[in-house]
Design a protein around this motif. Structure first.
Motif, PDB file in Angstrom:
ATOM      1  N   PHE A 348       1.130  -1.232   0.119  1.00 28.85           N
ATOM      2  CA  PHE A 348      -0.030  -0.052   0.055  1.00 28.85           C
ATOM      3  C   PHE A 348       0.699   1.187  -0.040  1.00 28.85           C
ATOM      4  N   ALA A 349       1.989   1.203   0.468  1.00 25.02           N
ATOM      5  CA  ALA A 349       3.053   2.485   0.523  1.00 25.02           C
ATOM      6  C   ALA A 349       3.419   2.912  -0.664  1.00 25.02           C
ATOM      7  N   PHE A 350       3.239   2.337  -1.795  1.00 25.75           N
ATOM      8  CA  PHE A 350       3.571   2.526  -3.122  1.00 25.75           C
ATOM      9  C   PHE A 350       2.239   2.648  -4.145  1.00 25.75           C
ATOM     10  N   LEU A 351       1.112   2.466  -3.462  1.00 28.27           N
ATOM     11  CA  LEU A 351      -0.152   2.423  -4.200  1.00 28.27           C
ATOM     12  C   LEU A 351      -0.716   3.703  -4.375  1.00 28.27           C
ATOM     13  N   LYS A 352      -0.182   4.851  -3.287  1.00 24.40           N
ATOM     14  CA  LYS A 352      -0.850   6.297  -3.111  1.00 24.40           C
ATOM     15  C   LYS A 352      -0.567   6.890  -4.553  1.00 24.40           C
ATOM     16  N   GLY A 353      -1.586   7.421  -5.179  1.00 24.92           N
ATOM     17  CA  GLY A 353      -1.430   8.197  -6.255  1.00 24.92           C
ATOM     18  C   GLY A 353      -1.576   7.553  -7.547  1.00 24.92           C
ATOM     19  N   LYS A 354      -1.738   6.175  -7.616  1.00 24.88           N
ATOM     20  CA  LYS A 354      -1.971   5.240  -8.552  1.00 24.88           C
ATOM     21  C   LYS A 354      -3.215   4.576  -8.824  1.00 24.88           C
ATOM     22  N   PRO A 355      -3.610   4.307  -9.684  1.00 18.52           N
ATOM     23  CA  PRO A 355      -4.890   3.537 -10.288  1.00 18.52           C
ATOM     24  C   PRO A 355      -5.146   2.393  -9.200  1.00 18.52           C
ATOM     25  N   ALA A 356      -6.429   2.481  -8.554  1.00 21.87           N
ATOM     26  CA  ALA A 356      -6.560   1.483  -7.550  1.00 21.87           C
ATOM     27  C   ALA A 356      -6.850  -0.124  -8.306  1.00 21.87           C
ATOM     28  N   PRO A 357      -6.068  -1.051  -7.836  1.00 28.09           N
ATOM     29  CA  PRO A 357      -6.409  -2.314  -8.679  1.00 28.09           C
ATOM     30  C   PRO A 357      -7.847  -2.907  -8.422  1.00 28.09           C
ATOM     31  N   GLU A 358      -8.304  -3.473  -9.518  1.00 26.74           N
ATOM     32  CA  GLU A 358      -9.295  -4.312  -9.231  1.00 26.74           C
ATOM     33  C   GLU A 358      -9.435  -5.284  -8.338  1.00 26.74           C
ATOM     34  N   PHE A 359     -10.478  -5.513  -7.623  1.00 21.35           N
ATOM     35  CA  PHE A 359     -10.597  -6.785  -6.931  1.00 21.35           C
ATOM     36  C   PHE A 359      -9.998  -8.226  -7.629  1.00 21.35           C
ATOM     37  N   VAL A 360      -9.609  -9.265  -6.617  1.00 20.16           N
ATOM     38  CA  VAL A 360      -8.977 -10.373  -7.425  1.00 20.16           C
ATOM     39  C   VAL A 360      -9.671 -11.418  -6.609  1.00 20.16           C
ATOM     40  N   GLU A 361      -9.783 -12.656  -7.201  1.00 21.15           N
ATOM     41  CA  GLU A 361      -9.917 -14.076  -6.449  1.00 21.15           C
ATOM     42  C   GLU A 361     -11.129 -13.814  -5.397  1.00 21.15           C
ATOM     43  N   ILE A 362     -12.224 -13.207  -6.459  1.00 19.53           N
ATOM     44  CA  ILE A 362     -13.538 -13.286  -5.546  1.00 19.53           C
ATOM     45  C   ILE A 362     -14.385 -14.592  -5.507  1.00 19.53           C
ATOM     46  N   THR A 363     -14.786 -14.834  -4.265  1.00 23.86           N
ATOM     47  CA  THR A 363     -15.478 -16.085  -4.338  1.00 23.86           C
ATOM     48  C   THR A 363     -16.984 -15.998  -4.217  1.00 23.86           C
ATOM     49  N   ILE A 485     -10.655   6.371  -2.484  1.00 25.28           N
ATOM     50  CA  ILE A 485     -10.020   6.137  -3.885  1.00 25.28           C
ATOM     51  C   ILE A 485     -10.973   7.523  -4.504  1.00 25.28           C
ATOM     52  N   ASP A 486     -10.108   8.555  -5.414  1.00 26.77           N
ATOM     53  CA  ASP A 486     -10.342   9.706  -5.759  1.00 26.77           C
ATOM     54  C   ASP A 486     -11.399   9.397  -7.064  1.00 26.77           C
ATOM     55  N   PRO A 487     -12.124  10.383  -7.664  1.00 29.89           N
ATOM     56  CA  PRO A 487     -12.794  10.224  -8.785  1.00 29.89           C
ATOM     57  C   PRO A 487     -12.212   9.744 -10.051  1.00 29.89           C
ATOM     58  N   GLU A 488     -10.903  10.014 -10.273  1.00 31.14           N
ATOM     59  CA  GLU A 488     -10.127   9.247 -11.080  1.00 31.14           C
ATOM     60  C   GLU A 488      -9.827   7.846 -11.153  1.00 31.14           C
ATOM     61  N   GLY A 489     -10.294   7.375  -9.900  1.00 29.86           N
ATOM     62  CA  GLY A 489     -10.030   5.980  -9.576  1.00 29.86           C
ATOM     63  C   GLY A 489      -8.513   5.770  -9.171  1.00 29.86           C
ATOM     64  N   LYS A 490      -7.896   7.051  -8.513  1.00 32.05           N
ATOM     65  CA  LYS A 490      -6.581   6.611  -7.788  1.00 32.05           C
ATOM     66  C   LYS A 490      -6.477   6.706  -6.707  1.00 32.05           C
ATOM     67  N   ILE A 491      -5.627   5.930  -5.847  1.00 30.38           N
ATOM     68  CA  ILE A 491      -5.862   5.816  -4.255  1.00 30.38           C
ATOM     69  C   ILE A 491      -5.165   7.122  -3.706  1.00 30.38           C
ATOM     70  N   VAL A 492      -5.910   7.621  -2.806  1.00 28.40           N
ATOM     71  CA  VAL A 492      -5.623   8.789  -1.991  1.00 28.40           C
ATOM     72  C   VAL A 492      -4.879   8.234  -0.828  1.00 28.40           C
TER      73      VAL A 492
END
Length: 515
Positions: A348-363, A485-492
């Motif tokens: 998470f430390a390197f995700l800020k300011g980048k597009p939020a990943p879509e969820f994976v391995e959803i059961t 997550i901001d309106p552009e889809g980036k992690i705040v």
């Protein structure tokens, strides 16, 4: 996820004979089978490097023939029952068959399933029993007495002949290193401080503190005993050794030793190279897996006041993976500096300011399936939580109220429900787990927003132990964790969703930017 873990943490103990191989032990105690009859008390409890003795603090193990019962198991109304047997074909083998135990009546969504766990056992002079027991029924039988994330240890001592029940109060007797009673010593259940510039080593906040009288004595309830005793005048301190078997007679004798100022620092090479601040950090001081004190700071520095001994420093941070290191404080030292503790940065430390990943391995899904791309143009709160997590269900009413206030004004909320064993994979199963919570904690309200149901299975051991799937790619280190997550889809960054007033004020400011 929790049914297996819950069984583990409630059964185990820390054995003082770590490292003894099964081949070196005495024969399987079939001949002493009947001699085990009677009452037994826990000496200590550990799973991995964490003490779990509080789970069975008031328990008594009763053995009769091949039957056992553990009273006061988590709650005074609960007893864990079952059978045990020895396999004469396998040296020192032990099979423990548990009967199902459901905690639903306590409002807890936990259940210990009927199962058989295998282990090894050592019976010493008919007064102590040592057991290494697997946490999973399908695991290979342990070969030595070592605590790990997958093996727990049980160390029992026979109860005194006249034992009927644990005392309501314990008389704590404190003496100095010279053997004289200590008057005015502080005895506390825990101590901590937030390290700030200009604070000296004595700036501690003591919880549940009392002072010894002129005889060096002080009374404590059996279930609220002191973990630290300090005489500020003479600069002496002690961390009492506590266990049910040692306290059965109602007395605890403590000898103080000269205190040492233990200090150290936390660093992270990854964050340093990226030019990012270390952020908030905390270190728990532990002895034999038992937390005694904590020290938090914004600069990675920590310090403790300790007697000579061997300790574990349990270090972590808001964006740093947890790590435990061992430090030995020698005698006759007034100051001791531990080696720097290097921690790894979370994903998470390197995700800020980048597009939020879509969820994976959803059961499965509770509510309508959604994607983060569906919610672009809105501020989004992603809440990582679980039905098994008390703080998670306690904070959920804040998110429910935020949804009610702002869902039509530009705020979207989606939950990521994490269940390590994949047991909760449908909306119906989640609602069943939350039935009591909805009624008693959420005032009859169910979650009005969608929840992705994911596994978050834990893999690896020690420092390499981590979850998989969506919690892994987001670097979630604790629960609950709410991400903005901001309106552009980036992690705040993280969002504090604990206090409704503060959260409401924050959301109102965010939504102003959408107008």
């Amino acid at each position: 996820m929790q049914s297996v873990r819950f069984t583990c943490v409630l059964l185990v103990f820390a054995c003082f004979q770590v490292g003894i191989l099964a081949d070196d032990l005495k024969p399987t105690p079939t001949a002493t089978h009947g001699k085990l009859d009677g009452q037994w008390l826990f000496e200590s409890a550990m799973l991995g490097q964490t003490d779990q003795l509080d789970r069975v603090w008031s328990s008594v193990v009763s053995i009769s023939s091949d039957r056992f019962e553990i009273s006061n198991f988590v709650d005074p109304s609960k007893q864990l029952k079952g059978n045990f047997s020895f396999d004469e074909r396998v040296l020192n083998s032990l099979d423990l068959t548990l009967e199902e135990l459901d905690f639903a009546s306590l409002g807890e969504p936990y259940k210990i399933s009927a199962s058989t766990l295998n282990g090894i056992v050592l019976v010493d002079d008919e007064n102590t029993i040592t057991i290494a027991l697997n946490r999973a029924a399908s695991a290979k039988r342990p070969t030595k007495f070592e605590s790990s994330e997958s093996v727990f240890l049980i160390y029992l001592r026979r109860a005194p002949r006249d034992f009927k029940e644990y005392p309501k109060e314990i008389t704590v007797r404190v003496t100095a290193a010279d053997g004289k009673p200590v008057e005015g010593a502080i005895a506390a259940t825990f101590h901590l401080r937030q390290k700030k510039p200009g604070h000296d080593a004595a700036s501690w906040e003591f919880f549940g503190k009392k002072s010894t009288d002129s005889r060096g004595m002080v009374l404590f309830p059996y279930d609220q005993l002191p973990k630290v005793i300090r005489d500020e005048t003479t600069k002496q301190v002690a961390f009492p050794q506590l266990s049910p078997s040692l306290l059965a007679n109602g007395d605890l004798s403590v000898i103080l030793a000269p205190e040492c100022y233990l200090q150290g620092t936390i660093n992270c090479e990854e964050l340093s190279k990226a030019g990012q601040p270390l952020g908030w950090t905390n270190v728990y001081l532990e002895e034999n897996g038992r937390s005694i004190a904590s020290c938090s700071s914004e600069n990675g520095k920590f310090d403790f006041l300790v007697p000579p001994g061997k300790y574990q420093l349990n270090a972590y941070g808001s964006e740093l993976h947890r790590r435990k290191v061992t430090v030995t404080v020698p005698a006759n030292r007034s100051n001791f500096t531990a080696d720097p503790i290097a921690l790894k940065a979370s994903e998470f430390a390197f995700l800020k300011g980048k597009p939020a990943p879509e969820f994976v391995e959803i059961t499965g899904w509770s509510g309508e399936p959604v994607t983060l791309s569906d919610m672009k143009g809105k501020y989004v709160l992603v809440d990582f939580w679980g039905y098994w997590c008390g703080p998670c269900v306690g904070a959920m009413p804040v998110l429910i109220e935020l949804h009610e206030k702002f869902s039509d004004k530009g705020l979207a909320i989606v939950g990521v429900h994490v269940d390590g064993e994949g047991e909760v994979d449908t909306d119906l199963k989640l609602k069943e787990k939350l039935k009591h919570t909805v009624k008693e904690t959420w005032n009859g309200k169910e979650m009005p927003f969608s929840n992705a149901l994911v596994s978050g299975k834990i893999v690896g051991e020690g420092e390499n132990r981590h979850q998989t799937g969506t919690p892994k790619i987001y670097g979630v280190l604790r629960y609950p964790t709410t991400i903005l997550i901001d309106p552009e889809g980036k992690i705040v960054g993280e969002f504090n969703a604990r206090d409704i007033n503060a959260a409401t004020a924050k959301v109102e400011i965010l939504l102003e930017s959408l107008k």
